[in-house]
Scaffold this active site. Structure first.
Site, short mmCIF file in Angstrom:
data_model
loop_
_atom_site.label_atom_id
_atom_site.label_comp_id
_atom_site.label_asym_id
_atom_site.label_seq_id
_atom_site.Cartn_x
_atom_site.Cartn_y
_atom_site.Cartn_z
N ASN A 41 0.85 -1.26 0.03
CA ASN A 41 0.02 -0.10 -0.04
C ASN A 41 0.92 1.11 -0.04
O ASN A 41 2.06 1.35 0.24
CB ASN A 41 -0.90 -0.08 1.27
CG ASN A 41 -0.18 -0.08 2.53
OD1 ASN A 41 0.82 -0.77 2.66
ND2 ASN A 41 -0.62 0.60 3.57
N HIS A 42 0.10 2.47 -0.38
CA HIS A 42 0.98 3.52 -0.59
C HIS A 42 0.51 4.67 0.42
O HIS A 42 -0.26 5.21 0.14
CB HIS A 42 0.96 3.86 -2.01
CG HIS A 42 2.29 4.52 -2.63
ND1 HIS A 42 3.15 5.00 -1.57
CD2 HIS A 42 2.52 4.85 -3.78
CE1 HIS A 42 4.33 5.40 -2.63
NE2 HIS A 42 4.09 5.49 -3.60
#
Length: 717
Positions: A41-42
């Protein structure tokens, strides 16, 4: 990369720095894989640096051309093995496939951009298709904490810190089989949906078990004690006010009860109720939240089922709700009023509260995440209510599961008119926003159809939950501009009809999100969301929930839904064995729960509820869903409320009865509507009973216990 030694040295120095500044840590391992694709995830601009420092392997990073062109990223990329790709180019996927097939570990952010919602953004098709095409093992490196850093892209009323605590969790590897589809585009899209689900499941997997009181303190530390969190009809409550109230009321309940004792609680939606609950969570007392609309018999039965010796309420509430006569008929329970309990605090108690305000974690008893937290009661729409015992971890896990599919943050403003004796009102619309630091307006009743839309407008609320029946009334009484700021309109507890769904869009300009839940699962099981929405369904199962469908004779499509997951109840408290916890079990074994709902699940995972198993009637040898009967009636008369029931008629077998608030509704209209819907003639009720008002429960659900009695009376005639 100029050499592995340079990479290792930079990674080591960065790792030491991150451990010092961010208390960063990594959990889990990757293992050996012939073909490996690492996804993450970012959350911030530090994600790449953090993963580069902590990953146990040195992968090849896939970097978008726009990122590689920025000078500050180009400096860091000098130390990382990377490959620049343009995801819009048809050759990009082939290049990614080639890298994976070479046996080199590959790292990519499938979302392609840093989150601006606090939750998951959309997943692009390319990385997922590469995983499906190559058969690579997919490992999710879930990042938690950096979203609160100063270099995240969260804006507005969102807490940010220079050095938040950071955890990277390496989840067990998964594979994404090549999906079936007529075209490559369809296959790519379905592969990306599978990758999205894997990343959502990683959110649940990475969450560390905790208790509700500890999670409450974590939220306070993140957002600050001075933050205004809750407003009710009497006052506003900051985090500090709620903590002080929780410590005081927790201290009082310690005097009234023993550890693990179940204490009955009967209060309206308010900051006082919230403080009382968290005070009991901290002191290892288990609140049994009573349905104050159930009458003296219902309250008496609930207290007997949980074996409560004490009932805590408020004299002001009892007087205003005119419950005095009801409580006089409740026997065997010591009724205590909050107004009187304040006087029981001694000087020693007050000194303890002052100390605990300074060191709030010291006030917590020896509570474990899997200990009982609260007892709620089933709606009683079809049978006698049962006590449902939910653990701390089950409730928190359900909030984590919900956040994995629906983005909500401290920037949101919730409005909760659903009573806290209902799991939807307590878990989803009270505890969930509190732990997220989102402001919440607590209103004591959902029945004020004119007042509630006006309050939502006045408080600029962005999230609201209700039943279909209540939403229809809010649309009828509210102004089209009342929901101008509404972002999340969540509808549950009963079927969202197409007329109400369209009406909400047309009048308020907001799309209702239909979900599905049961008290036994704390409560949400499935839900539509902005990332995966299909009208007419209740959405997909939340991440982390397993399911099985049990076939039913006479029902061709679908089956009875059985579920298992981290949000499952500890068990039931029933009137046949008061006070004895009966863990969940179904025909599939211990730990499984039989929902009793007949559902179909399509190839994309979207669930359509056909009806309750108890809500089917056998007419002339055919199984007829009573939900279909109501759907037909709604088609014939969309502006009125209808309910169906069945009963045995002597010499004629089982007969369908329709109860309606439409005084003009006739059987020929229903027959015509059935034919337009393609429903069988057997689904047309033989008898129509006109009522001035259908019986409803306090939660807004139709009272099928009363309706079944009315049907039996009609059958006897």
């Amino acid at each position: 990369m100029k050499g592995s030694r340079a990479y290792q040295l930079v990674a080591l120095l960065t790792r030491i720095l991150l451990r010092i500044l961010f208390r960063a840590r990594i959990l889990g391992s990757i293992g050996q894989h012939d073909r490996l694709l690492i996804i993450a995830n970012h959350q911030s601009f530090l994600d790449g640096i953090t993963l580069g420092a902590f990953l146990p392997v040195a992968p090849t990073w896939l970097v978008h051309t726009q990122i590689a062109e920025r000078w500050f990223f180009a400096i860091g990329l000098r130390f990382l093995p990377h490959y620049v790709v343009d995801t819009n180019s048809p050759l990009a996927i082939k290049a990614m496939v080639h890298l994976v097939e070479q046996g080199k570990p590959v790292m990519i952010f499938p979302e392609g951009r840093i989150t601006q919602t606090g939750g998951q953004m959309k997943v692009y098709d390319g990385p997922a298709f590469v995983a499906a095409k190559t058969g690579a093992d997919v490992v999710v490196a879930h990042i938690d904490g950096l979203v609160y850093s100063k270099v995240s892209r969260m804006a507005g009323d969102f807490p940010k810190q220079w050095f938040p605590r950071v955890t990277v969790t390496l989840c067990p590897s998964r594979t994404i089989p090549m999906p079936e589809g007529k075209t490559p585009r369809i296959r790519r899209r379905r592969a990306s949906e599978n990758m999205r689900r894997i990343m959502q499941e990683a959110v649940v997997y990475a969450h560390q078990p905790t208790t509700l009181y500890e999670a409450f303190l974590d939220a306070i530390e993140l957002h600050g004690r001075g933050r205004e969190m809750v407003e009710d009809v009497t006052r506003k409550w900051t985090f500090g006010d709620l903590l002080k109230g929780a410590l005081a009321l927790g201290r009082i309940t310690r005097k009234l009860s023993a550890p693990d004792e179940r204490v009955a609680v009967m209060l309206p939606n308010s900051g006082a109720l919230l403080s009382l609950l968290f005070g009991m969570f901290a002191t290892r007392r288990v609140p049994a939240v009573l349905n104050f609309t159930s009458g003296a018999e219902g309250i008496q039965n609930a207290c007997a089922v949980v074996q409560a010796r004490t009932l805590i309420t408020s004299r002001a509430f009892v007087e205003k709700a005119k419950l005095g006569a009801v409580l006089e008929r409740v026997k065997g329970v010591d009724i205590r009023y909050l107004e009187d309990l304040r006087a029981t605090l001694t000087l020693a108690d007050k000194l303890w509260i002052v100390w605990s305000l300074r060191f709030p974690r010291s006030a917590m008893a020896a509570v474990k995440p899997n200990d009982p937290a609260v007892v709620l009661f089933t709606s009683g729409s079809e049978a006698k209510p049962k006590g449902v015992v939910l653990s701390h971890d089950a409730i928190i896990k359900n909030t984590v599961q919900t956040k994995a599919i629906i983005e909500y943050t401290s920037r949101d403003r919730f409005f909760n008119a659903l009573p806290m004796f209902h799991s939807f009102g307590l878990c989803t619309f009270t505890i969930l926003p509190m732990l997220a630091g989102a402001r919440n307006f607590l209103y004591p009743t959902p029945l004020h159809y004119r007042v509630i839309p006006e309050l939502i407008y006045d408080r600029d609320c962005t999230a609201f939950g209700c039943t279909t029946t209540f939403l229809a009334n809010y649309m009828r009484m509210g102004h089209p501009y009342d929901f101008r700021t509404m972002r999340l309109l969540i509808v549950g507890a009963e079927k969202l009809t197409e007329e109400v769904r369209r009406g909400a869009v047309d009048k308020f300009g907001v799309r209702p999100i239909e979900g599905y839940g049961v008290t036994e699962c704390a409560p949400i099981l499935a839900g539509n969301c902005p990332l995966a929405y299909k009208a007419g369904t209740v959405g997909q199962l939340l991440p982390g929930i397993e399911h099985k469908l049990e076939s039913v004779p006479g029902i061709e499509n679908g089956g009875v839904l059985h579920v298992r997951g981290p949000n499952m109840m500890l068990g039931y408290l029933r009137d046949d064995r008061p006070g004895v916890l009966q863990p969940p079990s179904s025909s599939y074994g211990a730990g499984w729960y039989n929902t009793g709902d007949v559902v179909t699940i399509d190839d994309e995972g979207f669930i359509t509820i056909q009806g309750r198993m108890k809500r089917f009637a056998k007419v002339a040898g055919e199984m007829i869903s009573l939900e279909v009967v109501e759907k037909i009636a709604l088609k014939a008369s969309p502006n009125h409320l209808h309910a169906s029931a069945s009963a045995q008629v002597a010499g004629r077998g089982e007969m369908l009865f329709l109860f309606t608030q439409d005084p003009e509704l006739r059987r020929d209209q229903i027959l015509q509507a059935a034919r337009e819907l393609g429903a069988p003639d057997l689904a047309v009720p033989k008898k129509i009973v006109h009522l001035p008002k259908l019986p409803l429960l306090g939660t807004g659900k139709k009272d099928y216990v009363t309706l079944n009695k009315l049907a039996q009376e009609e059958a006897a005639r």
